[in-house]
Design an enzyme around this catalytic site. Structure first.
Site, PDB file in Angstrom:
ATOM      1  N   HIS A  66      35.009  39.298  20.474  1.00 61.08           N
ATOM      2  CA  HIS A  66      34.757  40.071  21.448  1.00 61.08           C
ATOM      3  C   HIS A  66      33.453  40.047  21.745  1.00 61.08           C
ATOM      4  CE1 HIS A  66      34.511  44.078  23.430  1.00 61.08           C
ATOM      5  NE2 HIS A  66      34.861  43.340  24.227  1.00 61.08           N
ATOM      6  N   VAL A 100      40.889  34.729  29.610  1.00 57.07           N
ATOM      7  CA  VAL A 100      41.643  34.760  30.964  1.00 57.07           C
ATOM      8  C   VAL A 100      41.748  36.327  31.373  1.00 57.07           C
ATOM      9  CG1 VAL A 100      42.703  32.647  30.724  1.00 57.07           C
ATOM     10  CG2 VAL A 100      43.756  34.664  30.083  1.00 57.07           C
TER      11      VAL A 100
HETATM   12  N1  NAD Z   1      33.548  41.151  32.137  1.00 53.77           N
HETATM   13  C1  NAD Z   1      32.986  41.512  30.813  1.00 53.77           C
HETATM   14  O1  NAD Z   1      32.103  42.226  30.730  1.00 53.77           O
HETATM   15  C2  NAD Z   1      33.782  41.150  29.523  1.00 53.77           C
HETATM   16  C3  NAD Z   1      33.171  41.713  28.401  1.00 53.77           C
HETATM   17  C4  NAD Z   1      33.910  41.357  27.005  1.00 53.77           C
HETATM   18  C5  NAD Z   1      35.137  40.873  27.183  1.00 53.77           C
HETATM   19  N2  NAD Z   1      35.791  40.543  28.495  1.00 53.77           N
HETATM   20  C6  NAD Z   1      37.058  40.128  28.377  1.00 53.77           C
HETATM   21  O2  NAD Z   1      37.022  38.428  28.775  1.00 53.77           O
HETATM   22  C7  NAD Z   1      38.288  38.197  29.546  1.00 53.77           C
HETATM   23  C8  NAD Z   1      38.019  37.694  30.949  1.00 53.77           C
HETATM   24  O3  NAD Z   1      37.221  38.805  31.653  1.00 53.77           O
HETATM   25  P1  NAD Z   1      36.307  38.628  33.054  1.00 53.77           P
HETATM   26  O4  NAD Z   1      35.618  39.702  33.260  1.00 53.77           O
HETATM   27  O5  NAD Z   1      35.412  37.038  32.477  1.00 53.77           O
HETATM   28  O6  NAD Z   1      37.483  38.021  33.876  1.00 53.77           O
HETATM   29  P2  NAD Z   1      37.502  37.251  35.102  1.00 53.77           P
HETATM   30  O7  NAD Z   1      38.556  37.425  36.105  1.00 53.77           O
HETATM   31  O8  NAD Z   1      36.030  37.176  35.809  1.00 53.77           O
HETATM   32  O9  NAD Z   1      37.488  35.646  34.702  1.00 53.77           O
HETATM   33  C9  NAD Z   1      38.881  35.217  34.354  1.00 53.77           C
HETATM   34  C10 NAD Z   1      39.016  33.620  34.462  1.00 53.77           C
HETATM   35  O10 NAD Z   1      40.554  33.267  33.965  1.00 53.77           O
HETATM   36  C11 NAD Z   1      40.917  32.146  34.698  1.00 53.77           C
HETATM   37  N3  NAD Z   1      42.296  32.155  34.281  1.00 53.77           N
HETATM   38  C12 NAD Z   1      42.940  33.226  34.657  1.00 53.77           C
HETATM   39  N4  NAD Z   1      44.312  32.641  34.033  1.00 53.77           N
HETATM   40  C13 NAD Z   1      44.298  31.654  33.473  1.00 53.77           C
HETATM   41  C14 NAD Z   1      45.226  30.680  32.994  1.00 53.77           C
HETATM   42  N5  NAD Z   1      46.482  30.866  32.742  1.00 53.77           N
HETATM   43  N6  NAD Z   1      44.566  29.501  32.552  1.00 53.77           N
HETATM   44  C15 NAD Z   1      43.368  29.166  32.745  1.00 53.77           C
HETATM   45  N7  NAD Z   1      42.431  30.028  33.278  1.00 53.77           N
HETATM   46  C16 NAD Z   1      42.924  31.207  33.755  1.00 53.77           C
HETATM   47  C17 NAD Z   1      40.608  32.994  36.262  1.00 53.77           C
HETATM   48  O11 NAD Z   1      40.662  31.868  36.975  1.00 53.77           O
HETATM   49  C18 NAD Z   1      39.140  33.409  35.925  1.00 53.77           C
HETATM   50  O12 NAD Z   1      38.079  32.420  36.189  1.00 53.77           O
HETATM   51  C19 NAD Z   1      38.838  39.645  29.573  1.00 53.77           C
HETATM   52  O13 NAD Z   1      40.019  39.601  28.246  1.00 53.77           O
HETATM   53  C20 NAD Z   1      38.011  40.628  29.306  1.00 53.77           C
HETATM   54  O14 NAD Z   1      38.448  41.829  28.717  1.00 53.77           O
HETATM   55  C21 NAD Z   1      35.192  40.896  29.486  1.00 53.77           C
END
Ligand code: NAD
Length: 383
Positions: A121, A71
């Site tokens: 991660h 999330v």
């Molecule tokens: N984007 C990247 O390149 C990347 C790489 C590695 C790790 N991450 C990690 O992954 C996680 C998500 O990042 P992202 O870029 O995919 O974010 P994002 O904002 O694209 O997606 C997050 C999703 O979580 C959902 N969400 C939020 N709160 C929620 C809840 N309480 N219950 C259920 N769903 C919920 C949202 O609706 C959204 O679809 C973060 O912790 C980020 O640090 C991201």
């Protein structure tokens, strides 16, 4: 997608219907394109989609063996979600977080079972990138660590076990490089010059191209807004909505639907403005100086990571860099490369840089010791 591709059924949870539908559509589209290119059989698309159970209810994770939380990157949201997982997940389920920057130990405090909590991660895009940092929390049990490592192999990832710290191994080292890259811009380098030096070294893309591509500009801008930290150039990009490729502009500008970076005079003006505000008179920086100032601090940070026990061995850091950050494979990763360059040479140059540019360059104690003893990171003495 990574799990389903390995035949593991997945419950896909999102709180937003729009997001959930959007994600399912993206997944389908990706696999349809794989099928169109012959990478998977046409019938695999439906077979794989059938392994996914979409839901808006977190309570639907009650039967799963492993949860991977992904999330929003905010501690309060993570904790809320982990408290709910604690209530709904069955005893013994592994509760993993995909956080990039947050403290896994603090997330674990939201549960009554910190021994079940671990960081997984993934690297973006997670169905392509093979690296997986497995983040062992203070209380994570050995069974959970072993399960995570075994799972990673089952889904054809390359797991590296790391400890909890800001950025873990990969991002902690890259942030040192990116911070220096920005200082170099302020002093007189250009994004094109920095990126060309890194590409000449063998990286598939440079520092600023990578930040434009990854969404790092926005993530770091938002984090600085929360912590009150400042970065004169990156803050100006953030204020102007220059969040990278997806915004059509970042350190470079982009034509619609095209990821080719183009030089943008507006960025030159932003850099000039930031330098003026900081009282810095810009002048040309030589390529060789750029390379030393970008690469040696990465090695130095790796030495600190080793000494702190965040990585178990130097070659683990190398694996993170080759699989996750495009470190040129013929140079073996930062720690192996440092051994080839010579630790004495790197230590001496870092001392010079510290004298000229400040204590951030000061050689790490482990690097000092190994350099004194004519040692190496990768023959066991640094492990
Ligand atoms: N984007 C990247 O390149 C990347 C790489 C590695 C790790 N991450 C990690 O992954 C996680 C998500 O990042 P992202 O870029 O995919 O974010 P994002 O904002 O694209 O997606 C997050 C999703 O979580 C959902 N969400 C939020 N709160 C929620 C809840 N309480 N219950 C259920 N769903 C919920 C949202 O609706 C959204 O679809 C973060 O912790 C980020 O640090 C991201």
């Amino acid at each position: 997608m990574a799990l389903v591709a390995a035949g593991i059924p997945v419950v896909l949870v999102d709180e937003s219907r729009t997001q959930l539908d959007g994600r399912l559509a993206t997944i389908r589209k990706t696999w349809e394109s794989h099928a169109a290119r012959g990478r998977i059989a046409p019938e695999d698309v439906e077979a794989r989609m059938a392994l996914i159970t979409p839901t808006l209810e977190l309570a639907d994770v009650g039967d799963v063996d492993l949860v991977i939380e992904a999330v929003f990157e905010q501690m309060a949201v993570k904790k809320q979600v982990f408290a709910k997982l604690d209530a709904h997940a069955r005893p013994g389920a592994v509760l993993a977080t995909n956080t990039s920057t947050l403290d896994v130990d603090e997330i674990a405090t939201a549960t009554s079972r910190p021994e079940s909590v671990i960081g997984l991660h993934f690297f973006s895009p997670a169905h392509v990138m093979r690296l997986l940092e497995v983040v062992r929390g203070e209380k994570t049990s050995e069974e959970v660590v072993a399960t995570a490592m075994a799972l990673a192999k089952r889904i054809r990832k390359v797991p590296v076990l790391v400890g909890v710290c800001d950025g873990f191994v990969g991002n902690r080292i890259i942030l040192v490089r990116e911070a220096e890259a920005l200082r170099l811009l302020l002093e007189g380098a250009t994004p094109q010059q920095v990126d060309a030096v890194l590409r000449d070294f063998g990286f598939p893309m440079g520092s600023f191209e990578m930040q434009d591509m990854s969404g790092g500009i926005e993530l770091l801008y938002r984090l600085r807004q929360e912590t009150g930290a400042k970065e004169p150039i990156a803050d100006r990009l953030g204020e102007r909505g220059r969040f990278g490729v997806k915004a059509g502009k970042g350190f470079y500008r982009y034509e619609p639907g095209d990821r080719t970076p183009h030089h943008d005079p507006e960025v030159d003006a932003i850099i000039e403005e930031a330098a003026e505000a900081a009282g810095v008179t810009r002048s040309a920086v030589r390529d060789a100086e750029l390379a030393d100032r970008l690469l040696y601090p990465m090695v130095n940070e790796g030495a600190k990571i080793l000494e702190e026990g965040i990585a178990l061995r130097a070659s683990d850091i190398d694996v993170v860099y080759v699989y996750g950050y495009g470190w040129p494979i013929d140079k073996g990763g930062p720690m192996y490369w440092a051994d080839q360059v010579g630790l004495g040479k790197i230590r001496d140059r870092l001392r010079e840089l510290a004298a000229a540019h400040g204590p951030a360059f000061a050689p790490a104690p482990l690097l000092e010791r190994l350099a004194d003893d004519d040692g190496r990171f990768t023959n066991g003495s640094g492990a």
